[in-house]
Design a protein around this motif. Structure first.
Motif, mmCIF file in Angstrom:
data_model
loop_
_atom_site.group_PDB
_atom_site.id
_atom_site.type_symbol
_atom_site.label_atom_id
_atom_site.label_comp_id
_atom_site.label_asym_id
_atom_site.label_seq_id
_atom_site.Cartn_x
_atom_site.Cartn_y
_atom_site.Cartn_z
ATOM 1 N N ASN A 93 -4.550 59.903 -92.957
ATOM 2 C CA ASN A 93 -4.030 60.968 -93.238
ATOM 3 C C ASN A 93 -4.675 62.074 -93.573
ATOM 4 O O ASN A 93 -4.846 63.325 -93.268
ATOM 5 N N TRP A 94 -5.707 61.752 -94.679
ATOM 6 C CA TRP A 94 -6.621 62.619 -95.196
ATOM 7 C C TRP A 94 -7.588 63.376 -94.186
ATOM 8 O O TRP A 94 -7.868 64.415 -94.172
ATOM 9 N N ILE A 95 -8.104 62.191 -93.707
ATOM 10 C CA ILE A 95 -9.049 62.883 -92.512
ATOM 11 C C ILE A 95 -8.710 63.544 -91.559
ATOM 12 O O ILE A 95 -9.201 64.675 -91.127
ATOM 13 N N LEU A 96 -7.392 63.299 -91.056
ATOM 14 C CA LEU A 96 -7.022 64.228 -90.210
ATOM 15 C C LEU A 96 -6.381 65.336 -90.631
ATOM 16 O O LEU A 96 -6.472 66.286 -89.617
ATOM 17 N N SER A 97 -6.348 65.612 -91.806
ATOM 18 C CA SER A 97 -6.111 66.857 -92.286
ATOM 19 C C SER A 97 -7.123 67.992 -92.220
ATOM 20 O O SER A 97 -6.996 69.088 -92.013
ATOM 21 N N ASN A 98 -8.285 67.199 -92.136
ATOM 22 C CA ASN A 98 -9.754 68.103 -91.998
ATOM 23 C C ASN A 98 -9.886 68.596 -90.565
ATOM 24 O O ASN A 98 -10.993 69.006 -90.181
ATOM 25 N N VAL A 99 -9.013 68.057 -89.418
ATOM 26 C CA VAL A 99 -9.216 68.439 -88.058
ATOM 27 C C VAL A 99 -7.836 69.155 -87.796
ATOM 28 O O VAL A 99 -7.564 69.280 -86.589
ATOM 29 N N THR A 100 -6.978 69.589 -88.792
ATOM 30 C CA THR A 100 -5.774 70.146 -88.505
ATOM 31 C C THR A 100 -5.864 71.552 -88.926
ATOM 32 O O THR A 100 -5.946 71.893 -90.181
ATOM 33 N N LEU A 104 -1.212 75.419 -87.332
ATOM 34 C CA LEU A 104 -0.378 74.254 -86.596
ATOM 35 C C LEU A 104 0.811 73.860 -87.549
ATOM 36 O O LEU A 104 1.908 73.861 -87.159
ATOM 37 N N MET A 105 0.261 73.532 -88.954
ATOM 38 C CA MET A 105 1.401 73.318 -89.687
ATOM 39 C C MET A 105 2.635 74.225 -89.919
ATOM 40 O O MET A 105 3.758 74.176 -90.008
ATOM 41 N N ASN A 106 2.079 75.705 -89.960
ATOM 42 C CA ASN A 106 3.116 76.748 -90.342
ATOM 43 C C ASN A 106 4.027 76.967 -89.098
ATOM 44 O O ASN A 106 5.104 77.356 -89.246
ATOM 45 N N ARG A 107 3.584 76.281 -87.677
ATOM 46 C CA ARG A 107 4.293 76.593 -86.625
ATOM 47 C C ARG A 107 5.499 75.135 -86.468
ATOM 48 O O ARG A 107 6.350 75.251 -85.625
ATOM 49 N N ALA A 108 5.169 74.100 -87.226
ATOM 50 C CA ALA A 108 6.305 72.903 -86.984
ATOM 51 C C ALA A 108 7.706 73.266 -87.462
ATOM 52 O O ALA A 108 7.718 74.127 -88.353
ATOM 53 N N HIS A 109 8.437 72.840 -86.654
ATOM 54 C CA HIS A 109 9.781 73.428 -86.811
ATOM 55 C C HIS A 109 10.594 73.322 -88.155
ATOM 56 O O HIS A 109 11.278 74.041 -88.605
ATOM 57 N N ALA A 110 10.311 72.076 -88.627
ATOM 58 C CA ALA A 110 11.129 71.769 -90.085
ATOM 59 C C ALA A 110 10.392 72.733 -91.067
ATOM 60 O O ALA A 110 11.417 73.465 -91.728
ATOM 61 N N TYR A 111 9.202 72.913 -91.033
ATOM 62 C CA TYR A 111 8.787 74.036 -92.066
ATOM 63 C C TYR A 111 9.214 75.437 -91.836
ATOM 64 O O TYR A 111 9.609 76.170 -92.704
ATOM 65 N N LYS A 112 8.981 75.926 -90.462
ATOM 66 C CA LYS A 112 9.574 77.273 -90.039
ATOM 67 C C LYS A 112 11.134 77.451 -90.382
ATOM 68 O O LYS A 112 11.468 78.460 -90.736
ATOM 69 N N ALA A 113 11.880 76.162 -90.242
ATOM 70 C CA ALA A 113 13.240 76.540 -90.516
ATOM 71 C C ALA A 113 13.280 76.658 -91.813
ATOM 72 O O ALA A 113 14.350 77.636 -92.188
ATOM 73 N N GLY A 128 11.024 75.889 -102.459
ATOM 74 C CA GLY A 128 11.771 75.039 -102.289
ATOM 75 C C GLY A 128 10.917 74.002 -101.234
ATOM 76 O O GLY A 128 11.237 73.033 -100.943
ATOM 77 N N VAL A 129 9.968 74.530 -100.948
ATOM 78 C CA VAL A 129 8.929 73.761 -99.810
ATOM 79 C C VAL A 129 8.116 72.960 -100.690
ATOM 80 O O VAL A 129 7.050 73.642 -101.366
ATOM 81 N N ASN A 130 7.710 71.726 -100.523
ATOM 82 C CA ASN A 130 6.571 70.930 -101.229
ATOM 83 C C ASN A 130 5.438 70.668 -99.997
ATOM 84 O O ASN A 130 5.716 70.600 -99.046
ATOM 85 N N MET A 131 4.474 70.088 -100.596
ATOM 86 C CA MET A 131 3.500 69.921 -99.679
ATOM 87 C C MET A 131 3.856 68.686 -98.969
ATOM 88 O O MET A 131 3.180 68.393 -97.497
ATOM 89 N N LEU A 133 6.493 68.139 -97.389
ATOM 90 C CA LEU A 133 7.233 68.703 -96.222
ATOM 91 C C LEU A 133 6.175 69.355 -95.407
ATOM 92 O O LEU A 133 6.309 69.218 -94.014
ATOM 93 N N TYR A 134 5.538 69.955 -96.072
ATOM 94 C CA TYR A 134 4.405 70.926 -95.025
ATOM 95 C C TYR A 134 3.356 69.876 -94.482
ATOM 96 O O TYR A 134 3.028 70.259 -93.114
ATOM 97 N N ASN A 135 2.896 69.042 -95.109
ATOM 98 C CA ASN A 135 1.922 67.987 -94.293
ATOM 99 C C ASN A 135 3.019 66.667 -93.597
ATOM 100 O O ASN A 135 1.903 65.973 -92.868
ATOM 101 N N TYR A 136 4.021 66.869 -93.739
ATOM 102 C CA TYR A 136 4.864 65.628 -92.729
ATOM 103 C C TYR A 136 4.336 65.344 -91.393
ATOM 104 O O TYR A 136 3.847 64.145 -91.010
ATOM 105 N N PRO A 137 4.030 66.303 -90.675
ATOM 106 C CA PRO A 137 3.544 66.154 -89.212
ATOM 107 C C PRO A 137 1.971 65.394 -89.212
ATOM 108 O O PRO A 137 1.894 64.695 -88.418
ATOM 109 N N ILE A 138 1.115 65.509 -90.220
ATOM 110 C CA ILE A 138 -0.074 64.862 -90.193
ATOM 111 C C ILE A 138 0.145 63.448 -90.564
ATOM 112 O O ILE A 138 -0.454 62.655 -90.034
#
Ligand code: TRP
Length: 329
Positions: A93-100, A104-113, A128-131, A133-138
């Motif tokens: 998860n951490w490694i992938l954060s560095n190629v994300t 891309l996370m700003n555009r994820a549906h749950a966060y955008k909603a 009310g948004v924590n990290m 929720l924000y990092n969920y897709p990674i």
């Protein structure tokens, strides 16, 4: 080599018949096909974004585990495990954060909603948004990419998450050389069309579900809540009704035809619901017995999940070690 199928189930509530027909049953059928190698897991760390107490976490996690076992998941055939038992997921998860890209996370549906809701309410956009929720897709990408999954069966609502996982794999491969398998969704459209008690799509958020495993009495009471029109006994009923649609799911073609005839001949709603209860109950009963057996023998469930985790970690370690080499650690 067999193709790998992987899916995660979030323990955020009791399984209902929408989950059964939309996800559990098709996934178990897939696992019986020789050409696939299946990894099914309980995404308990994903549930952290919604659950409020440890009691809920425990209760829903066992509910999911026992439900899948009761519905026929064979732990000899399927690698069945809990996400939290696989520490490799969190390293990846951490490694992938560095190629994300953050964008891309700003555009994820749950966060955008959440952002849209906040903006409409005149609040700070990230209120009310924590990290988590924000990092969920990674984290979800890590779940998938760690196991070289080819196909990921999910409902339509998760389609974007699979695309994100694909993008992330692609970014990693472009930067470090071909390493991660780029997964495809295996989208189950009918997940969205199962009808709930009130005729809308069956969904926990509408409160119109039929819980899969409860006592007969609760099941009867739930079925009595199916919404009908005000046609009286003796009046022909419309076969577009919820009672008939639900009946069809549980009965044979022949039974369904008979039932349809009776409705057209004026069967009253009270009697129709009794018949609906009978078919649903008959269908669920053998699985329900297994479910309660497992709920009373949690040590057996723990053992099954522990053995699944061991098999999963064998694969996970291999992928992670490849990834670590690629990045030079
Ligand atoms: N996000 C999925 C859901 O809400 C659950 C999930 C977590 C998942 N990790 C996954 C699904 C990996 C498929 C693959 O239902």
């Amino acid at each position: 080599m067999k193709e790998r199928i992987l899916t995660g189930i979030k323990p955020t509530g009791y399984a209902h018949i929408g989950n059964y027909f939309g996800a559990i049953k098709p996934a178990i059928e897939l696992s019986k096909e020789e050409k696939f190698d299946c990894f099914y897991f309980i995404a308990d760390y994903h549930a952290l974004t919604t659950l409020k107490t440890r009691e809920e976490m425990k209760e829903y996690t066992y509910n999911i585990a026992c439900t899948w076992l009761a519905c026929g998941l064979d732990p000899e055939k399927v690698v069945f495990y809990k996400q939290s038992d696989i520490p490799e997921v969190f390293e990846l998860n951490w490694i992938l954060s560095n190629v994300t890209a953050k964008g891309l996370m700003n555009r994820a549906h749950a966060y955008k909603a959440c952002v849209e809701k906040n903006e409409t309410a005149g609040e700070d956009r990230d209120a009310g948004v924590n990290m988590g929720l924000y990092n969920y897709p990674i984290l979800m990408a890590a779940d998938i990419l760690l196991f070289d999954a080819n196909y990921v069966p999910v409902g339509l609502d998760q389609k974007q998450h699979i695309e994100i996982a694909r993008d992330i794999a692609n970014n990693f491969n472009n930067k470090y050389g071909q390493t991660l398998v780029e997964p495809d969704g295996y989208i189950q459209e009918d997940f969205c069309t199962l009808v709930g008690l009130d005729g809308r799509k069956m969904s926990k958020s509408y409160g119109n579900t039929i819980q899969l495993f409860t006592s007969e009495d609760v099941l009867r009471k739930t079925i009595n809540r199916v919404v009908t029109d005000c046609r009286l006994p003796g009046e022909p009923k419309d076969l577009d009704c919820t009672v008939y649609k639900l009946y069809k799911l549980f009965a044979s073609a022949e039974q369904t035809e008979q039932f349809g005839k009776k409705l057209l001949e004026g069967l009253g709603w009270g009697d129709a619901k009794k018949e609906l209860f009978e078919v649903v109950n008959k269908f669920i009963k053998p699985m329900r017995e297994k479910y309660f057996y497992f709920m009373e023998h949690k040590d057996e469930v723990d053992k099954i999940l522990a053995s699944g985790a061991e098999k999963a970690r064998y694969v996970a370690r291999k992928t992670l070690s490849k990834v670590r080499k690629r990045i030079g650690v």
